[in-house]
Design an enzyme around this catalytic site. Sequence first.
Site, mmCIF file in Angstrom:
data_model
loop_
_atom_site.group_PDB
_atom_site.id
_atom_site.type_symbol
_atom_site.label_atom_id
_atom_site.label_comp_id
_atom_site.label_asym_id
_atom_site.label_seq_id
_atom_site.Cartn_x
_atom_site.Cartn_y
_atom_site.Cartn_z
ATOM 1 N N SER A 558 0.852 -1.189 0.000
ATOM 2 C CA SER A 558 0.000 0.000 0.000
ATOM 3 C C SER A 558 0.892 1.246 0.000
ATOM 4 O O SER A 558 1.652 1.458 -0.937
ATOM 5 C CB SER A 558 -0.954 -0.038 1.189
ATOM 6 O OG SER A 558 -1.973 0.912 1.058
ATOM 7 N N ASP A 644 -10.052 -3.656 -5.279
ATOM 8 C CA ASP A 644 -9.416 -2.765 -4.306
ATOM 9 C C ASP A 644 -9.773 -1.317 -4.624
ATOM 10 O O ASP A 644 -9.426 -0.805 -5.682
ATOM 11 C CB ASP A 644 -7.905 -2.970 -4.371
ATOM 12 C CG ASP A 644 -7.142 -2.192 -3.299
ATOM 13 O OD1 ASP A 644 -7.764 -1.387 -2.581
ATOM 14 O OD2 ASP A 644 -5.928 -2.406 -3.195
ATOM 15 N N HIS A 679 -8.145 -4.818 -1.119
ATOM 16 C CA HIS A 679 -6.872 -4.283 -0.644
ATOM 17 C C HIS A 679 -6.115 -5.256 0.247
ATOM 18 O O HIS A 679 -4.886 -5.317 0.198
ATOM 19 C CB HIS A 679 -7.140 -2.984 0.118
ATOM 20 C CG HIS A 679 -5.924 -2.142 0.323
ATOM 21 N ND1 HIS A 679 -5.192 -1.625 -0.717
ATOM 22 C CD2 HIS A 679 -5.303 -1.723 1.455
ATOM 23 C CE1 HIS A 679 -4.183 -0.913 -0.244
ATOM 24 N NE2 HIS A 679 -4.224 -0.959 1.072
#
Length: 707
Positions: A558, A644, A679
Site C-alpha cells: 500500500s 481494491d 486491498h
Amino acid sequence: MPAQPVAQAGNDLPPLRQSLFPAPPVAKQVPVEHVYQGETWTDPYDWLRDRSYPKVDDPEVLDYLKAENAYTDTVLGEEEQGLRASLFAELKARVKEDDTGVPYPKGGYVYQSRFAAGQDHPTFVRRAKGEPEGSEKTILDINELAKGKDFYDVEALEPSPDGRYLAYSFDDNGSENFTIVVKDLTTGEFLGEPIAGTSGAVVWAADNKTLFYVLKDESQRPKQVMRTMLGAKADAGVLVYEEQDPSWWVGIGESQSGRFIEIGSGTLVSSETLLIPSDNPTAKPKPVIPRRENHLYSVADQGDSLWILSNDKHLNFRLVKTPLNDWSEKAWTEVMAGSDRQYLTGLLALKDWLVVFGRQDGTQQVWVLDNKGGSHTIAFPDAAFAVSGLNNEEYETGTLRVRYHSLVTPPTVFDYDLAARTLTTRKVQEIPSGYDPSLYTSERLMAPARDGTPIPVSIVYRKDVKKDGKAPLHLYGYGSYSIATEPGFSANRIGLLNRGFVYAIAHIRGGEEMGRPWHDAGRLTNKPNTFNDFLDVAQFLVSQGYTSPGQISIEGGSAGGTLMGAVLNMASDGMFAGAVAHVPFVDVLNTLFDETLPLTTGDYPEWGNPNIKEIYDVMKTYSPYDNVTKRPYPPILITAGLNDYRVTYWEPAKWAARLRAYKTDDNILLLKTEMSAGHGGSTGRFDKLKEVALSQAFILRAHGMNQ
C-alpha cells in the site's frame, strides 16, 4: 533444534532472468497527456483504467491482467506445484488447525471463536454465564456463509445488549462495501432486510431494538450515520449525522460503559467526537469539542467524569479529566502532561480503572490509573514488544486482557490483574511444527539517516548467523499515515530465518514509532525523508556486517508500496536482490489530481494537495510511476486486487507495464492480480498462506535459493 526440513522443490530452477522464460506480456501504449501545474505528463497506460469502474468488464483489460497472472505462474510455478506448494505446506504446518480463542465475557454470555481442522474461517460460539464449558452453542459459522464464494469477510459481530440478537456485516467481493444483517439467536431467523453499502460498523442502543450504522457515498467515503429499528426495511434508516467535508470520514462505536453511542469524524490531523446517550437513541448528537484545524482528540466516560486525550498543547497528546456534565475546556484538569518522550495513543475506561496505551521512548507502554489517584505501568517480559487490548468487553472488571508478542515471542494472551499487578498467561500461540525461541535473537538498533536523525531498526535472526556480510537480509518498511510497524512475531517468518535470513524492520519517518512528530517528519513536503531513511537503513545494515549489497530483498504494501517504488527508482544499481510490492500506491500524481477517486481528498493531509505548487514540486520527484527511467531494476513482484478501492488495480498494472518497457536489465518482473479480492487480499487463513507462499517463493528465488 535444527532448521525445519522443507519439501524438496528441485535444484534446477532457473535464475529469475527474463531471457530464461517465455516472453512476458507486453501492454500496448496509448499515450494520454495530462497537464499538471503547467507541465505536460504523458501516460501511455491510462487505458488500463476501466472506464466503467468500479465494475471491471473491459475484455482487453481483463485479458491483460490474466496474461500477467499466467506469466507469474510460468515463472514461479503453479500454486499446487514445486516451491510454492512446498512453502505452503511448510507455512500451513505452523498453523494449529483446530484452534480456539480465549473465552471472554460480554453481557450475560461468554463468547469464543473456534477454528476446526481444514476450515478457512472461524466459528463463533457462546454459553450463558454460569453454564459449564462445553455447553457452548454456535451463533455464527463463517465457513457456512463463505461456501461457494472466492472471498468472504465479516467486519462486525455485535450481539444486542440482552444477547438475543446478533448483527453482523459481511463483504463477499473485497470491495469493503459491507452488508448488515440481523439474526435472532433464539429462533435462527433473520429480521428485516439486509442493509447494503455500509462501512461495516454497527452499534446497538440500550433498548435492544435500535441500531446505528454508517453509509458510504459514491466515492466510498463513510459519510452518513443512520439509525434504524429492528426488523425494518433497508430503506427505513433515519439520518442521524452527515459529514459534509469531503476530506473527513465518519465512524461509530460504543463507549466502554455502554452509556454512549460515539460518532467520530476526522482526518489524519483533525477530529471531532459526538455522543448520543444509548438510552435515548433519538437524541441529537452532541460534540464534545467542536472541530478545529489540527486538533485531534479521543474520549472515554467513567462514572461522573469524561477522560480526554488531546494534542492541543503537545503533538504527543496529554490526558485531561472533566466533569461529565461540563466538557468545556475551562473545566479540564490535566492528569498526564504532553511529553517529547511519552506518546499517548488510546484509552480504556473501566469502572474503577483507566488504562492508557502509548509509547515511551519509542517502545510501547501501558499505564494504569486507579480511582484514588495512583498509577503504575505494566511490566512485560521483553525489552521491545507489541501489545494491544483484546476482547475487553466488560466495564465493571478488575482484569485487563492484552495480546502480547515480540520478534522472538509468539503471540500470548495475558490477563492482567489491575490491583495485584500480575500477569496470567491464558494462551500462547502454538506452532505445531515446532519453534524454539532460544535459537533466535533480536536487536534494536539506531541507524543514522543522512540528515543525522537516528532511525530505529528492529532485527531478528538465528543465533548461528554470522555478521560477516554474507547473510541474506529481508528488509520491511511502511512509514506513512502515522501507523507504527511494531516489532512483533510472525510464524510465517520462521522459514526465512531458518534459511539463514536476517529479517529487519525499518521504523522510518512517516509512521508514529517515535511519537506524533515522527509522522510529521515524513509527510507532505517531508515525504522524501521516508524513502531516504529506508535507503540509509539498508546501507547501515551493510556497514554493520549483517549483509552486503545485492543480498537485500525488500518488501512493503500500500503506502509501503509507494516506498518500494520510490526506493527502486533511487537505489544504486545492485543494491537490492529483489523487491515485493503489495497493492502499491504508485501512480501518485495522477491519483491525487483526480478528486473523483475514493481516497484522494482524504489523503491530502498525508501526501499533500498537488494543486499547491510547493506540494507538487516535491511529489513529482518521488511519484514512482512517473519516475521510472531507463535503468536496471532488480527482480520485482507486484500484487494487486481487482476490487481494491484503496489502491485501484490499475496503479500496480500501469507501473508493471511501464517498468517492463523501461528497464534495461534481464531481471524478471511479475504482476499478480487477485481477481476476486480487494486491498487486503484473501481473508481465509489458508488462502492467505498461499499468498505468503507466492511472495516467499519469489524472495527465495531472488536470492538464488531453490528450496
